[in-house]
Design a protein around this motif. Sequence first.
Motif, PDB file in Angstrom:
ATOM      1  N   ARG A  82       0.817  -1.218   0.000  1.00 34.94           N
ATOM      2  CA  ARG A  82       0.000   0.000   0.000  1.00 34.94           C
ATOM      3  C   ARG A  82       0.848   1.264   0.000  1.00 34.94           C
ATOM      4  O   ARG A  82       0.331   2.374  -0.158  1.00 34.94           O
ATOM      5  N   LEU A  83       2.154   1.085   0.164  1.00 34.61           N
ATOM      6  CA  LEU A  83       3.056   2.231   0.227  1.00 34.61           C
ATOM      7  C   LEU A  83       3.159   2.900  -1.138  1.00 34.61           C
ATOM      8  O   LEU A  83       3.357   2.246  -2.155  1.00 34.61           O
ATOM      9  N   ARG A  84       3.022   4.216  -1.159  1.00 34.32           N
ATOM     10  CA  ARG A  84       3.117   4.983  -2.401  1.00 34.32           C
ATOM     11  C   ARG A  84       4.248   6.002  -2.259  1.00 34.32           C
ATOM     12  O   ARG A  84       4.132   6.963  -1.511  1.00 34.32           O
ATOM     13  N   LEU A  85       5.323   5.739  -2.973  1.00 34.94           N
ATOM     14  CA  LEU A  85       6.483   6.624  -2.955  1.00 34.94           C
ATOM     15  C   LEU A  85       6.678   7.242  -4.331  1.00 34.94           C
ATOM     16  O   LEU A  85       6.414   6.595  -5.349  1.00 34.94           O
ATOM     17  N   ALA A  86       7.137   8.464  -4.347  1.00 36.20           N
ATOM     18  CA  ALA A  86       7.410   9.122  -5.628  1.00 36.20           C
ATOM     19  C   ALA A  86       8.532   8.391  -6.357  1.00 36.20           C
ATOM     20  O   ALA A  86       9.512   7.962  -5.736  1.00 36.20           O
ATOM     21  N   ALA A  87       8.367   8.204  -7.647  1.00 35.55           N
ATOM     22  CA  ALA A  87       9.390   7.529  -8.447  1.00 35.55           C
ATOM     23  C   ALA A  87      10.716   8.262  -8.328  1.00 35.55           C
ATOM     24  O   ALA A  87      10.780   9.481  -8.491  1.00 35.55           O
ATOM     25  N   CYS A  88      11.769   7.537  -8.009  1.00 33.77           N
ATOM     26  CA  CYS A  88      13.078   8.139  -7.808  1.00 33.77           C
ATOM     27  C   CYS A  88      13.807   8.250  -9.150  1.00 33.77           C
ATOM     28  O   CYS A  88      13.981   7.248  -9.849  1.00 33.77           O
ATOM     29  N   ARG A  89      14.246   9.434  -9.479  1.00 26.05           N
ATOM     30  CA  ARG A  89      14.947   9.646 -10.744  1.00 26.05           C
ATOM     31  C   ARG A  89      16.446   9.407 -10.626  1.00 26.05           C
ATOM     32  O   ARG A  89      17.159   9.433 -11.620  1.00 26.05           O
ATOM     33  N   THR A  90      16.912   9.204  -9.395  1.00 19.83           N
ATOM     34  CA  THR A  90      18.328   8.915  -9.175  1.00 19.83           C
ATOM     35  C   THR A  90      18.473   7.482  -8.675  1.00 19.83           C
ATOM     36  O   THR A  90      17.487   6.827  -8.323  1.00 19.83           O
ATOM     37  N   LYS A  91      19.721   7.017  -8.617  1.00 19.75           N
ATOM     38  CA  LYS A  91      19.975   5.670  -8.115  1.00 19.75           C
ATOM     39  C   LYS A  91      19.621   5.598  -6.640  1.00 19.75           C
ATOM     40  O   LYS A  91      19.954   6.495  -5.859  1.00 19.75           O
ATOM     41  N   LEU A  92      18.941   4.528  -6.254  1.00 18.73           N
ATOM     42  CA  LEU A  92      18.545   4.368  -4.858  1.00 18.73           C
ATOM     43  C   LEU A  92      19.785   4.246  -3.970  1.00 18.73           C
ATOM     44  O   LEU A  92      20.740   3.554  -4.307  1.00 18.73           O
ATOM     45  N   ARG A  93      19.751   4.925  -2.842  1.00 26.99           N
ATOM     46  CA  ARG A  93      20.842   4.850  -1.864  1.00 26.99           C
ATOM     47  C   ARG A  93      20.477   3.799  -0.821  1.00 26.99           C
ATOM     48  O   ARG A  93      19.451   3.916  -0.146  1.00 26.99           O
TER      49      ARG A  93
END
Length: 256
Positions: A82-93
């Motif tokens: 159910r978690l909604r996170l904004a799409a990350c445009r950078t590499k995930l840390r």
Amino acid sequence: MSKCRRFNARAMDFCQKWARLGIAAWVVAAAVVAGSWVQAVHAEGIQPLNAVVVAVRSYLVQQNGNSKAGQLKVAVTPPDPRLRLAACRTKLRVFTPPGQNTVGDTVVGVGCTDVSNPWSLYVQASVALIRPVLVARYPMSRGTALSSSDVALVNKDVARMTQGYLVDINKINGMLLKYSVTAGTVLRPALLRLPITIKRGDHVVLMAQGGGIQVKMAGIALTDGAVGDVIRVRNLSSHRVVQGTVVSAGVVQVQF
């Protein structure tokens, strides 16, 4: 209604229904296309949670890359769907939070450093390192002198063995159990001790070295000891009691 034929099946269906009501076909088609576009944009704006799982698994495998002696197993608990996170445009840390390890049951941090939509979350994971270790074949009492027939190699998760374990069957021959063990007990260094090589009352050689000079004197042991133990010895020449380290049977090294 013939104008509806230019659209795809879904658009044509809507077109034919609404054309009966006098609504232009191009308006209907535009609405259908616009709705599809909005859905696509909405989907693209959400961070895929499976990408978070993949990033965590890759990170843990990399962190344990030197663990070549066993089979590495990594299990990652997926985030709440159910978690909604904004799409990350950078590499995930991906990082290890303070107080956490990269083996056993752990927690891994994942963050997006995109300045427009930064976020972070924590993911549960479990890392196992499976390798063969020595275990007792059957119950044995304290003081038992071990031989290769007393132990077996069994695959265990060593990532959780914080007190250590043993893997070389040849190095336990002749070693003594400090405590009684049950069948299947994993043998670890703290459970074993070397056999006594010098007993109280034994005549020994006191050996001292320094500055390129080696001196040997006769002595008598006042306590028992195995190789590496510090024991008390009486120097038979000076009658002084000194402490020294057992280096082999009958030999004790002392400091000048």
